[in-house]
Design a protein around this motif. Structure first.
Motif, PDB file in Angstrom:
ATOM      1  N   VAL A  33       0.853  -1.189   0.000  1.00  0.00           N
ATOM      2  CA  VAL A  33       0.000   0.000   0.000  1.00  0.00           C
ATOM      3  C   VAL A  33       0.888   1.237   0.000  1.00  0.00           C
ATOM      4  O   VAL A  33       1.570   1.535   0.979  1.00  0.00           O
ATOM      5  CB  VAL A  33      -0.940   0.014   1.225  1.00  0.00           C
ATOM      6  N   LEU A  34       0.871   1.948  -1.110  1.00  0.00           N
ATOM      7  CA  LEU A  34       1.685   3.160  -1.232  1.00  0.00           C
ATOM      8  C   LEU A  34       0.913   4.395  -0.793  1.00  0.00           C
ATOM      9  O   LEU A  34       1.497   5.343  -0.270  1.00  0.00           O
ATOM     10  CB  LEU A  34       2.154   3.329  -2.677  1.00  0.00           C
ATOM     11  N   LEU A  35      -0.408   4.378  -1.036  1.00  0.00           N
ATOM     12  CA  LEU A  35      -1.271   5.478  -0.620  1.00  0.00           C
ATOM     13  C   LEU A  35      -2.583   4.888  -0.135  1.00  0.00           C
ATOM     14  O   LEU A  35      -3.354   4.332  -0.933  1.00  0.00           O
ATOM     15  CB  LEU A  35      -1.519   6.437  -1.791  1.00  0.00           C
ATOM     16  N   PRO A  36      -2.869   4.950   1.173  1.00  0.00           N
ATOM     17  CA  PRO A  36      -4.087   4.335   1.708  1.00  0.00           C
ATOM     18  C   PRO A  36      -5.353   4.988   1.135  1.00  0.00           C
ATOM     19  O   PRO A  36      -5.354   6.163   0.751  1.00  0.00           O
ATOM     20  CB  PRO A  36      -3.976   4.585   3.215  1.00  0.00           C
ATOM     21  N   LEU A  37      -6.414   4.193   1.079  1.00  0.00           N
ATOM     22  CA  LEU A  37      -7.718   4.698   0.645  1.00  0.00           C
ATOM     23  C   LEU A  37      -8.482   5.159   1.881  1.00  0.00           C
ATOM     24  O   LEU A  37      -8.838   4.347   2.747  1.00  0.00           O
ATOM     25  CB  LEU A  37      -8.492   3.591  -0.083  1.00  0.00           C
ATOM     26  N   GLU A  38      -8.730   6.475   1.949  1.00  0.00           N
ATOM     27  CA  GLU A  38      -9.380   7.040   3.121  1.00  0.00           C
ATOM     28  C   GLU A  38     -10.893   6.828   3.055  1.00  0.00           C
ATOM     29  O   GLU A  38     -11.498   6.867   1.982  1.00  0.00           O
ATOM     30  CB  GLU A  38      -9.078   8.539   3.224  1.00  0.00           C
ATOM     31  N   GLN A  39     -11.496   6.635   4.230  1.00  0.00           N
ATOM     32  CA  GLN A  39     -12.935   6.383   4.303  1.00  0.00           C
ATOM     33  C   GLN A  39     -13.736   7.566   3.770  1.00  0.00           C
ATOM     34  O   GLN A  39     -14.795   7.388   3.165  1.00  0.00           O
ATOM     35  CB  GLN A  39     -13.346   6.091   5.758  1.00  0.00           C
ATOM     36  N   ALA A  40     -13.249   8.777   3.981  1.00  0.00           N
ATOM     37  CA  ALA A  40     -13.966   9.955   3.488  1.00  0.00           C
ATOM     38  C   ALA A  40     -14.044   9.946   1.955  1.00  0.00           C
ATOM     39  O   ALA A  40     -15.061  10.337   1.369  1.00  0.00           O
ATOM     40  CB  ALA A  40     -13.271  11.227   3.976  1.00  0.00           C
ATOM     41  N   GLU A  41     -12.988   9.497   1.308  1.00  0.00           N
ATOM     42  CA  GLU A  41     -12.986   9.413  -0.159  1.00  0.00           C
ATOM     43  C   GLU A  41     -13.977   8.352  -0.637  1.00  0.00           C
ATOM     44  O   GLU A  41     -14.658   8.527  -1.652  1.00  0.00           O
ATOM     45  CB  GLU A  41     -11.574   9.086  -0.675  1.00  0.00           C
ATOM     46  N   VAL A  42     -14.047   7.251   0.102  1.00  0.00           N
ATOM     47  CA  VAL A  42     -14.998   6.184  -0.243  1.00  0.00           C
ATOM     48  C   VAL A  42     -16.425   6.698  -0.128  1.00  0.00           C
ATOM     49  O   VAL A  42     -17.263   6.483  -1.014  1.00  0.00           O
ATOM     50  CB  VAL A  42     -14.782   4.963   0.667  1.00  0.00           C
ATOM     51  N   ALA A  43     -16.724   7.404   0.968  1.00  0.00           N
ATOM     52  CA  ALA A  43     -18.079   7.925   1.179  1.00  0.00           C
ATOM     53  C   ALA A  43     -18.463   8.927   0.095  1.00  0.00           C
ATOM     54  O   ALA A  43     -19.601   8.930  -0.408  1.00  0.00           O
ATOM     55  CB  ALA A  43     -18.174   8.570   2.558  1.00  0.00           C
ATOM     56  N   ALA A  44     -17.519   9.777  -0.291  1.00  0.00           N
ATOM     57  CA  ALA A  44     -17.792  10.755  -1.346  1.00  0.00           C
ATOM     58  C   ALA A  44     -18.065  10.060  -2.678  1.00  0.00           C
ATOM     59  O   ALA A  44     -18.939  10.483  -3.456  1.00  0.00           O
ATOM     60  CB  ALA A  44     -16.616  11.719  -1.478  1.00  0.00           C
ATOM     61  N   MET A  45     -17.334   8.990  -2.950  1.00  0.00           N
ATOM     62  CA  MET A  45     -17.546   8.257  -4.199  1.00  0.00           C
ATOM     63  C   MET A  45     -18.902   7.567  -4.202  1.00  0.00           C
ATOM     64  O   MET A  45     -19.605   7.534  -5.230  1.00  0.00           O
ATOM     65  CB  MET A  45     -16.423   7.230  -4.394  1.00  0.00           C
ATOM     66  N   VAL A  46     -19.313   7.008  -3.071  1.00  0.00           N
ATOM     67  CA  VAL A  46     -20.636   6.374  -2.974  1.00  0.00           C
ATOM     68  C   VAL A  46     -21.724   7.388  -3.303  1.00  0.00           C
ATOM     69  O   VAL A  46     -22.656   7.115  -4.066  1.00  0.00           O
ATOM     70  CB  VAL A  46     -20.849   5.777  -1.570  1.00  0.00           C
ATOM     71  N   ARG A  47     -21.597   8.577  -2.752  1.00  0.00           N
ATOM     72  CA  ARG A  47     -22.598   9.615  -2.995  1.00  0.00           C
ATOM     73  C   ARG A  47     -22.631  10.001  -4.481  1.00  0.00           C
ATOM     74  O   ARG A  47     -23.693  10.179  -5.069  1.00  0.00           O
ATOM     75  CB  ARG A  47     -22.274  10.836  -2.127  1.00  0.00           C
ATOM     76  N   GLN A  48     -21.464  10.091  -5.092  1.00  0.00           N
ATOM     77  CA  GLN A  48     -21.386  10.465  -6.509  1.00  0.00           C
ATOM     78  C   GLN A  48     -22.062   9.405  -7.393  1.00  0.00           C
ATOM     79  O   GLN A  48     -22.782   9.733  -8.343  1.00  0.00           O
ATOM     80  CB  GLN A  48     -19.916  10.628  -6.914  1.00  0.00           C
ATOM     81  N   VAL A  49     -21.848   8.139  -7.068  1.00  0.00           N
ATOM     82  CA  VAL A  49     -22.459   7.053  -7.851  1.00  0.00           C
ATOM     83  C   VAL A  49     -23.974   7.051  -7.671  1.00  0.00           C
ATOM     84  O   VAL A  49     -24.738   6.932  -8.643  1.00  0.00           O
ATOM     85  CB  VAL A  49     -21.855   5.690  -7.443  1.00  0.00           C
ATOM     86  N   LEU A  50     -24.430   7.211  -6.445  1.00  0.00           N
ATOM     87  CA  LEU A  50     -25.880   7.210  -6.191  1.00  0.00           C
ATOM     88  C   LEU A  50     -26.559   8.401  -6.857  1.00  0.00           C
ATOM     89  O   LEU A  50     -27.655   8.267  -7.428  1.00  0.00           O
ATOM     90  CB  LEU A  50     -26.145   7.221  -4.685  1.00  0.00           C
ATOM     91  N   ASP A  51     -25.925   9.545  -6.812  1.00  0.00           N
ATOM     92  CA  ASP A  51     -26.501  10.739  -7.440  1.00  0.00           C
ATOM     93  C   ASP A  51     -26.558  10.605  -8.963  1.00  0.00           C
ATOM     94  O   ASP A  51     -27.412  11.214  -9.619  1.00  0.00           O
ATOM     95  CB  ASP A  51     -25.689  11.989  -7.070  1.00  0.00           C
ATOM     96  N   GLY A  52     -25.675   9.801  -9.536  1.00  0.00           N
ATOM     97  CA  GLY A  52     -25.629   9.643 -10.987  1.00  0.00           C
ATOM     98  C   GLY A  52     -26.667   8.688 -11.529  1.00  0.00           C
ATOM     99  O   GLY A  52     -26.851   8.606 -12.755  1.00  0.00           O
TER     100      GLY A  52
END
Length: 695
Positions: free
Chosen positions: A135-154
């Motif tokens: 793991v060179l750059l961890p995936l932050e939970q805030a980024e995951v939540a923002a992506m979920v919202r973007q997919v649902l809104d689309g």
């Protein structure tokens, strides 16, 4: 009879839907026109006809095996789900940049296939996994939540997730998928680490995108099919033939529909391979010609040649590199738009061209009388006397000679200043040369000499054209198996339950780490075995291991089959020998002094099938009585010849007929040209032997 003894295979083609039902009394078959609006209806109709012929109630069918072109057609026609693609930041445009391969270097207006996902629907995450899984750059939970919202809104119907180096570490892909599933349980989600856990981001991204794109549609179709079968009284489990030539459950197919890309043609290769083994033939050219396309496959040592990549939706139909490359197990074959329904036209230089457009089943060739008015290969064969207008498809489809004459005259003959029969000859000769050229290129690309192969022809159109192809290719022997007209459907019944599990694991051979390879292979075996046991629990299985290897600095790998056993570090020499043997067979030489790399591993677990019985082969035989004589145009002689018409049922073992001859049956017609002789074989096959080569 027990329920499990009755099995039915159903193949949906571009023109016909074929069914083959195996029961205690033998094999019953049917061929009906494909219903594009309701493909499951043609399946039901075909099964009902075959069951009626066999005298078998639908409720006694124990297993249904299905192959379909639905996935391929959906990708070509862009009829899929509204799709979002989630990838690593900086890699959003990989699927549009492609590999920078200029497949047609002199075309200044080169057309590339458009990505399945428009750029505005491709999203990125700030994360990074290294090639070794670190793991060179961890995936932050805030980024995951923002992506979920973007997919649902689309309002997306499906999501494909493909992160860099996910084949080495799938933690970030699974983290993203779990969050989406919690927020939208009904959303279709595909992970590249599940669908294609291999090196190279372009084919891996393409594969997971293709899977997600068709998943809702395929799941709906398969659910509808199972329901309709149940309503008709067929309560048997349904299995699908995957493109690698094995059976998987309908549930697995709904989850990983990208594995169905070439499911129908793979059945044909299995059909031909079974007869190759029975006849003891080590080098076979499988020739499958239906109503829409022709497929050619090499079968060596009784096994079809396979690959781990496949191109779909080519913008230049026959140009390698012009399509979307997906990494999924597939029986390797060349496919061209040359079928009975392929439409003939005149190009800008005034030459006759055939295909790739097809009249298919709707409206069909002009002679079908269903609204088609363009000349097709079937119309040409009818006008040249190779088809009986009163006995096509067993008389189920009467053919109109007048309609064929009109189509060929209006579209071709008048414009070229020739007669309709001459135009018909031009059509058949063009399509035969196209197929012969494809066969030549395919064998040369694989380092083989085509003259040393035996052809096995099947499909509704192949027996009409195979003898002429053998003349063009210098092939001395041709086999037309029984049931050739529905060969792919029969092939479904002879396929094993199998699953190919793959893994990207890069190593240099001089640094071969046996422990890490053994760990990965154990996981692959567990994965593949679990899928196989869904349909063949407790069955004896076989395992095939393939390493994909290359010289350091090369851009692509070759498959190297290795014995499946626990590796030790001292096995480097044996692996090197296997690689050099495979490399030399393809290229004629090896390269000294270069390092060797292993990129991907593939492990196939398959249920073991009964051995194919050895066939009693006949070179000559007693002359068979003809039904009548009739004329057809012999292309090699450039003239019409008087031929004996023979019922296929009379071609029992040891009976023969000299060409020119026409051998008729319900599903197809076999043309024996003047240069060949046909002899009945012990397994019901027709063996066509070049006359000068007979003992």
């Amino acid at each position: 009879m027990t329920q499990s003894m009755i099995r039915v295979g159903v193949d949906i083609g571009g023109t016909f839907t074929d069914a083959a039902l195996a029961h205690s009394g033998g094999l019953a078959t049917s061929k009906v026109l494909t219903d594009y609006a309701r493909p499951e209806q043609a399946i039901l109709d075909g099964i009902e006809i075959a069951a009626a012929k066999a005298g078998v109630p639908l409720a006694e069918i124990g297993q249904v095996i299905h192959g379909t072109t639905l996935v391929t057609n959906a990708l070509i026609e862009r009829r899929g789900a509204k799709l979002a693609f989630i990838t690593t930041q900086g890699f959003r445009d990989v699927i549009e940049m492609r590999s920078e391969n200029r497949f047609e270097q002199y075309d200044l207006n080169l057309a590339l296939p458009k990505p399945l996902v428009p750029r505005q629907d491709r999203f990125t995450l700030p994360e990074r996994i290294g090639p070794s899984g670190e793991v060179l750059l961890p995936l932050e939970q805030a980024e995951v939540a923002a992506m979920v919202r973007q997919v649902l809104d689309g309002g997306y119907e499906a999501v494909a997730i493909g992160l860099i180096h996910a084949y080495a570490n799938d933690a970030h892909e699974r983290q993203m998928a779990e969050a989406l599933r919690r927020a939208a349980p009904d959303l279709s989600i595909s992970l590249s680490s599940v669908i294609s856990p291999q090196m190279r981001e372009l084919p891996r991204f393409n594969t997971v995108i293709a899977n997600a794109y068709v998943q809702p549609q395929v799941a709906d179709y398969l659910g509808r099919l199972v329901r309709r079968l149940g309503e008709a009284g067929v309560t048997a489990p349904v299995f699908m033939l995957h493109s690698g030539g094995g059976l998987i459950s309908v549930e697995t197919a709904a989850e990983q529909p990208v594995r169905l890309l070439e499911s129908g043609p793979a059945g044909g290769a299995i059909f031909a391979a079974d007869y190759a083994r029975g006849h003891g033939l080590d080098s076979v050219l499988s020739f499958d010609m239906g109503g829409t396309t022709a497929k050619i496959c090499l079968i060596e040592d009784g096994t079809p040649k396979t690959a781990n990549t496949f191109e779909v939706a080519r913008t230049y139909r026959f140009k390698k590199g012009s399509g979307m490359t997906v990494s999924t197990p597939v029986v390797e074959m060349v496919e061209i738009g040359a079928g009975g329904g392929s439409i003939a036209s005149i190009d800008t230089l005034g030459r006759i061209q055939v295909g790739p457009r097809s009249a298919a089943s709707e409206p069909g060739p002009a002679c079908y009388g269903r609204g088609g008015n363009e000349p097709t290969v079937t119309d040409a064969n009818l006008l040249l006397g190779r088809l009986d207008p009163e006995n096509f498809a067993g008389g189920a489809i009467p053919l109109s000679v007048a309609a064929s004459q009109t189509a060929l005259t209006d579209t071709l003959a008048q414009k070229l200043g020739m007669s309709a029969p001459d135009a018909a000859f031009g059509v058949t000769e063009m399509v035969d040369e196209n197929m012969a050229n494809a066969a030549r290129v395919h064998t040369v690309e694989n380092g083989r000499d085509i003259e040393h192969f035996t052809m096995i022809g099947f499909g509704g159109g192949a027996p009409l054209h195979a003898c002429r192809l053998c003349e063009k290719l210098g092939i001395r022997e041709l086999i037309i198996p029984p049931g050739a007209g529905v060969g792919s459907a029969i092939g479904f019944l002879r396929a094993p339950f199998s699953y190919e599990a793959t893994r990207g694991l890069f190593q240099r051979l001089d640094g071969f780490d046996a422990a890490s390879v053994n760990l990965a292979l154990a996981e692959l075996e567990e994965e593949a075995t679990a899928f196989v046991e869904q349909g063949a629990k407790g069955a004896e299985t076989t395992t095939r291991l393939t390493a994909f290897m290359r010289y350091a600095g090369q851009g692509w790998e070759i498959p190297v089959v290795l014995p499946y056993k626990p590796f030790a570090d001292g096995d480097r020499a044996a692996i090197l020998t296997a690689f050099e043997t495979a490399y030399r067979s393809l290229f004629g030489r090896v390269i000294e002094g270069l390092g060797i790399e292993i990129t991907n591993w593939s492990l196939v677990v398959a249920s073991r099938l009964p051995d194919t019985p050895e066939v009693c082969r006949h070179d000559t035989g007693a002359a068979v009585a003809a039904l009548r004589t009739r004329e057809f145009y012999d292309a090699a002689l450039r003239q019409t010849v008087e031929a004996q018409e023979v019922d296929r049922a009379s071609m029992t073992p040891g009976h023969a007929v000299d060409g020119p001859a026409i051998i008729v049956e319900n599903e197809t017609t076999t043309i024996v040209t003047s240069a060949y002789r046909c002899v009945g074989q012990g397994d019901g096959s027709l063996r066509l032997i070049r006359k000068g080569d007979q003992p």
